[in-house]
Design a protein around this motif. Structure first.
Motif, PDB file in Angstrom:
ATOM      1  N   LEU A   1       0.543   5.030  -3.355  1.00 33.05           N
ATOM      2  CA  LEU A   1       0.658   4.142  -2.191  1.00 33.05           C
ATOM      3  C   LEU A   1      -0.005   2.804  -2.493  1.00 33.05           C
ATOM      4  CD1 LEU A   1      -0.452   6.830   0.385  1.00 33.05           C
ATOM      5  CD2 LEU A   1       1.729   5.608   0.566  1.00 33.05           C
ATOM      6  N   ARG A   2       0.506   1.756  -1.867  1.00 32.68           N
ATOM      7  CA  ARG A   2      -0.131   0.442  -2.014  1.00 32.68           C
ATOM      8  C   ARG A   2      -1.152   0.257  -0.889  1.00 32.68           C
ATOM      9  NH1 ARG A   2       1.893  -3.856  -4.494  1.00 32.68           N
ATOM     10  NH2 ARG A   2       4.080  -3.280  -4.265  1.00 32.68           N
ATOM     11  N   ARG A   3      -2.286  -0.327  -1.216  1.00 35.97           N
ATOM     12  CA  ARG A   3      -3.290  -0.622  -0.188  1.00 35.97           C
ATOM     13  C   ARG A   3      -2.905  -1.905   0.532  1.00 35.97           C
ATOM     14  NH1 ARG A   3      -8.580  -1.701  -2.185  1.00 35.97           N
ATOM     15  NH2 ARG A   3      -9.251  -1.239  -0.080  1.00 35.97           N
ATOM     16  N   HIS A   4      -3.208  -1.960   1.835  1.00 33.01           N
ATOM     17  CA  HIS A   4      -2.832  -3.160   2.587  1.00 33.01           C
ATOM     18  C   HIS A   4      -4.037  -4.011   2.943  1.00 33.01           C
ATOM     19  CE1 HIS A   4       1.262  -1.917   2.755  1.00 33.01           C
ATOM     20  NE2 HIS A   4       0.919  -0.726   3.239  1.00 33.01           N
ATOM     21  N   GLU A   5      -5.202  -3.495   2.676  1.00 34.36           N
ATOM     22  CA  GLU A   5      -6.416  -4.194   3.119  1.00 34.36           C
ATOM     23  C   GLU A   5      -7.340  -4.315   1.896  1.00 34.36           C
ATOM     24  OE1 GLU A   5     -10.223  -4.805   4.251  1.00 34.36           O
ATOM     25  OE2 GLU A   5      -9.746  -2.752   3.723  1.00 34.36           O
TER      26      GLU A   5
ATOM     27  N   PRO B   1       2.621   6.856   6.419  1.00 33.22           N
ATOM     28  CA  PRO B   1       3.769   7.782   6.346  1.00 33.22           C
ATOM     29  C   PRO B   1       4.355   7.803   4.935  1.00 33.22           C
ATOM     30  CG  PRO B   1       4.350   5.764   7.498  1.00 33.22           C
ATOM     31  CD  PRO B   1       2.877   5.683   7.257  1.00 33.22           C
ATOM     32  N   GLY B   2       4.999   8.930   4.617  1.00 30.87           N
ATOM     33  CA  GLY B   2       5.553   9.093   3.275  1.00 30.87           C
ATOM     34  C   GLY B   2       6.590   8.043   2.907  1.00 30.87           C
ATOM     35  N   LYS B   3       7.226   7.435   3.924  1.00 31.60           N
ATOM     36  CA  LYS B   3       8.241   6.415   3.592  1.00 31.60           C
ATOM     37  C   LYS B   3       7.598   5.188   2.932  1.00 31.60           C
ATOM     38  CE  LYS B   3       8.310   4.698   8.298  1.00 31.60           C
ATOM     39  NZ  LYS B   3       8.955   4.856   9.579  1.00 31.60           N
ATOM     40  N   ASP B   4       6.254   5.063   3.031  1.00 36.46           N
ATOM     41  CA  ASP B   4       5.556   3.941   2.396  1.00 36.46           C
ATOM     42  C   ASP B   4       5.227   4.206   0.921  1.00 36.46           C
ATOM     43  OD1 ASP B   4       5.663   2.775   4.816  1.00 36.46           O
ATOM     44  OD2 ASP B   4       3.498   2.583   5.137  1.00 36.46           O
ATOM     45  N   LEU B   5       5.536   5.404   0.432  1.00 39.65           N
ATOM     46  CA  LEU B   5       5.222   5.690  -0.973  1.00 39.65           C
ATOM     47  C   LEU B   5       5.947   4.695  -1.889  1.00 39.65           C
ATOM     48  CD1 LEU B   5       5.441   9.585  -0.891  1.00 39.65           C
ATOM     49  CD2 LEU B   5       3.437   8.293  -1.664  1.00 39.65           C
ATOM     50  N   LEU B   6       5.249   4.276  -2.947  1.00 40.82           N
ATOM     51  CA  LEU B   6       5.885   3.409  -3.942  1.00 40.82           C
ATOM     52  C   LEU B   6       6.546   4.251  -5.024  1.00 40.82           C
ATOM     53  CD1 LEU B   6       3.108   0.766  -4.609  1.00 40.82           C
ATOM     54  CD2 LEU B   6       5.123   0.529  -3.167  1.00 40.82           C
ATOM     55  N   ALA B   7       5.941   5.383  -5.291  1.00 38.48           N
ATOM     56  CA  ALA B   7       6.460   6.289  -6.322  1.00 38.48           C
ATOM     57  C   ALA B   7       5.948   7.679  -6.001  1.00 38.48           C
ATOM     58  CB  ALA B   7       5.970   5.872  -7.701  1.00 38.48           C
TER      59      ALA B   7
ATOM     60  N   ASN C   1       5.099  15.093   1.432  1.00 41.14           N
ATOM     61  CA  ASN C   1       5.545  13.704   1.282  1.00 41.14           C
ATOM     62  C   ASN C   1       6.116  13.403  -0.107  1.00 41.14           C
ATOM     63  OD1 ASN C   1       5.264  12.697   3.832  1.00 41.14           O
ATOM     64  ND2 ASN C   1       3.188  11.908   3.536  1.00 41.14           N
ATOM     65  N   PRO C   2       5.406  13.757  -1.188  1.00 40.36           N
ATOM     66  CA  PRO C   2       6.000  13.460  -2.502  1.00 40.36           C
ATOM     67  C   PRO C   2       7.372  14.128  -2.686  1.00 40.36           C
ATOM     68  CG  PRO C   2       3.668  13.949  -2.775  1.00 40.36           C
ATOM     69  CD  PRO C   2       4.017  14.259  -1.352  1.00 40.36           C
ATOM     70  N   PHE C   3       7.485  15.393  -2.260  1.00 38.85           N
ATOM     71  CA  PHE C   3       8.777  16.061  -2.428  1.00 38.85           C
ATOM     72  C   PHE C   3       9.843  15.461  -1.511  1.00 38.85           C
ATOM     73  CE2 PHE C   3       6.864  19.547  -4.895  1.00 38.85           C
ATOM     74  CZ  PHE C   3       7.782  19.512  -5.933  1.00 38.85           C
ATOM     75  N   ALA C   4       9.458  15.106  -0.295  1.00 38.14           N
ATOM     76  CA  ALA C   4      10.423  14.482   0.617  1.00 38.14           C
ATOM     77  C   ALA C   4      10.932  13.174   0.011  1.00 38.14           C
ATOM     78  CB  ALA C   4       9.768  14.232   1.972  1.00 38.14           C
ATOM     79  N   PHE C   5      10.037  12.412  -0.605  1.00 35.63           N
ATOM     80  CA  PHE C   5      10.407  11.132  -1.228  1.00 35.63           C
ATOM     81  C   PHE C   5      11.392  11.372  -2.379  1.00 35.63           C
ATOM     82  CE2 PHE C   5       9.400   7.253  -3.751  1.00 35.63           C
ATOM     83  CZ  PHE C   5       9.538   6.302  -2.750  1.00 35.63           C
ATOM     84  N   VAL C   6      11.111  12.382  -3.183  1.00 30.52           N
ATOM     85  CA  VAL C   6      11.989  12.715  -4.316  1.00 30.52           C
ATOM     86  C   VAL C   6      13.354  13.186  -3.792  1.00 30.52           C
ATOM     87  CG1 VAL C   6      12.356  14.377  -6.189  1.00 30.52           C
ATOM     88  CG2 VAL C   6      10.104  13.286  -5.927  1.00 30.52           C
ATOM     89  N   PHE C   7      13.340  14.104  -2.811  1.00 30.26           N
ATOM     90  CA  PHE C   7      14.611  14.670  -2.330  1.00 30.26           C
ATOM     91  C   PHE C   7      15.487  13.598  -1.679  1.00 30.26           C
ATOM     92  CE2 PHE C   7      15.205  19.327  -2.611  1.00 30.26           C
ATOM     93  CZ  PHE C   7      14.150  19.589  -3.452  1.00 30.26           C
ATOM     94  N   GLU C   8      14.884  12.741  -0.888  1.00 30.72           N
ATOM     95  CA  GLU C   8      15.713  11.688  -0.255  1.00 30.72           C
ATOM     96  C   GLU C   8      16.269  10.740  -1.316  1.00 30.72           C
ATOM     97  OE1 GLU C   8      14.507   9.664   3.228  1.00 30.72           O
ATOM     98  OE2 GLU C   8      14.119  11.499   4.357  1.00 30.72           O
ATOM     99  N   ALA C   9      15.450  10.422  -2.314  1.00 28.23           N
ATOM    100  CA  ALA C   9      15.928   9.510  -3.368  1.00 28.23           C
ATOM    101  C   ALA C   9      17.066  10.137  -4.175  1.00 28.23           C
ATOM    102  CB  ALA C   9      14.771   9.122  -4.298  1.00 28.23           C
TER     103      ALA C   9
ATOM    104  N   PRO D   1       0.282  10.443   9.143  1.00 25.54           N
ATOM    105  CA  PRO D   1      -0.772  11.469   9.042  1.00 25.54           C
ATOM    106  C   PRO D   1      -1.993  11.099   9.873  1.00 25.54           C
ATOM    107  CG  PRO D   1      -0.141  10.600   6.865  1.00 25.54           C
ATOM    108  CD  PRO D   1       0.514   9.742   7.876  1.00 25.54           C
ATOM    109  N   GLN D   2      -2.595  12.116  10.472  1.00 24.13           N
ATOM    110  CA  GLN D   2      -3.817  11.912  11.248  1.00 24.13           C
ATOM    111  C   GLN D   2      -5.050  12.238  10.424  1.00 24.13           C
ATOM    112  OE1 GLN D   2      -3.510  10.625  14.419  1.00 24.13           O
ATOM    113  NE2 GLN D   2      -1.379  10.535  13.703  1.00 24.13           N
TER     114      GLN D   2
END
Ligand code: FDP
Length: 351
Positions: A151-155, A168-174, A298-306, A323-324
């Motif tokens: 993930l990329r940091r925003h701050e 959220p997992g949709k923000d994963l870069l890889a 999240n990592p698997f969801a990212f892979v499967f959607e891609a 995530p909370q």
């Protein structure tokens, strides 16, 4: 008259766009060259993941022998306290990532809190991982794996905090995984645009080579993967879906075959290549599901959607969940889009 016919006719091979056979490092480098503004930080981070995968492979491959010698978290033959393999994998990743300045912190399935790797607040990335998933299978020589996401940091005012991970997992870069199976395979994606690619490790030369280019999950499969022993604990819709998938119906290819290793990496990898569905739903024992959102789902969801597949809780898209907390659990359903659609229809009461 001179004969101009060449003695040996030579035709240049057809130009191929396939990159099968290139090394992981070349693949990562080419990816960076496609982004003129890239600083090399992301490239370097991915390379460190590759290095950690090689180091963990060598340890996993010696696990049986280590077992014989008592390297199982007890005392070895020299009377020294020795670590379990999942702890070794965890430390290997932390050390490999800590050697470069780009990964600010990690969150690991093995550790309660985040681990800060850089004091420089400008460090751009954080990483989540499950260092050795399916570890209850180590003792019986069954495939296990490492799962990761970046993930990329925003701050950048402060050093990394837990907040940097609660995205959220949709923000994963890889994201990707390493499967320690009959061979070691590293599967990596930076999203649908770049595709999902698998690299097989050749231990004789110490390199990962592109072996599975542009993996696409079939639209529909022939197998389902679930711990059927939990049947009595499932909700009514899951039970009805399970009964449906075992009914005989030629037009929909039922009954599906059942496959369940009990190592997420192995079950998900088979599902990715062959199609079908993997499900670990919530049940009365695990009302929030068993698997971890950040390190597994999240990592698997990212892979499967891609790869053209889907990933859901049964009702909601995994990659949309905010995530909370770090070790949050979630129900997880992964697979071919048509198979996941049917599962969701059962959950909504439409079937
Ligand atoms: P394990 O407990 O062996 O570490 O997340 C952990 C995990 O394995 C997954 O790899 C696997 O899919 C799942 O748990 C298996 O759970 P069940 O034994 O309850 O089926």
């Amino acid at each position: 008259m001179a004969d101009d016919t060449p003695l040996v006719s030579w035709k240049s091979p057809p130009l191929s766009t396939s990159r099968v056979g290139i090394t992981l490092e070349t693949y990562i480098l080419e990816g960076m060259m496609g982004h003129p503004a890239a600083t090399g930080a992301f490239t370097s981070l991915l390379n460190q993941v590759g290095l950690a995968a090689k180091l963990i492979t060598s340890k996993v491959r010696r696990a049986g022998l280590a077992n014989v010698l008592g390297y199982t978290g007890q005392t070895n033959v020299q009377g020294e306290e020795v670590q379990k393999l999942d702890e070794v994998a965890n430390e290997t990743l932390i050390q490999a990532l800590g050697r470069r300045s780009h990964c600010a912190a990690i969150a690991s399935e093995e550790v309660d809190e985040i681990v800060l790797l850089q004091k420089d607040p400008r460090a751009p990335y954080v990483m989540v991982f499950d260092p050795l998933d399916g570890s209850s299978n180590i003792d019986v020589n069954i495939s296990i794996g490492t799962i990761f996401g970046i993930l990329r940091r925003h701050e950048h005012e402060h050093v990394a905090t837990e907040q940097d991970f609660l995205l959220p997992g949709k923000d994963l870069l890889a994201a990707g995984y390493v499967l320690y199976g009959s061979s070691t395979l590293l599967v990596l994606t930076t999203g649908a645009k770049s595709g999902v690619h698998g690299f097989t490790y050749d231990p004789t030369v110490g390199e990962f080579f592109l072996s599975h280019e542009s993996i696409r999950i079939p639209d529909k499969g022939k197998t389902y993967s679930i711990n059927e022993g939990n049947c009595a604990l499932w909700t009514e819709p899951v039970r009805r879906w399970n009964a449906w998938i075992k009914e005989e119906d030629k037009t929909t290819g039922r009954p599906y075959g059942q496959r369940y290793v009990g190592s997420l990496v192995a079950d998900a990898h088979r599902t990715l290549l062959k199609g079908g569905i993997f499900a670990y739903p919530s049940d009365t024992k695990s009302p929030d599901g068993k698997l971890r959102l950040l390190y597994e789902a999240n990592p698997f969801a990212f892979v499967f959607e891609a790869a053209g597949g889907k990933a859901t809780t049964g009702t909601d898209r995994i990659l949309d969940i905010v995530p909370q907390k770090l070790h949050q659990r979630t129900p997880l359903v992964l697979g071919s889009s048509r198979d996941v659609d049917v599962f969701e229809q059962f959950m909504r009461g439409e079937r």
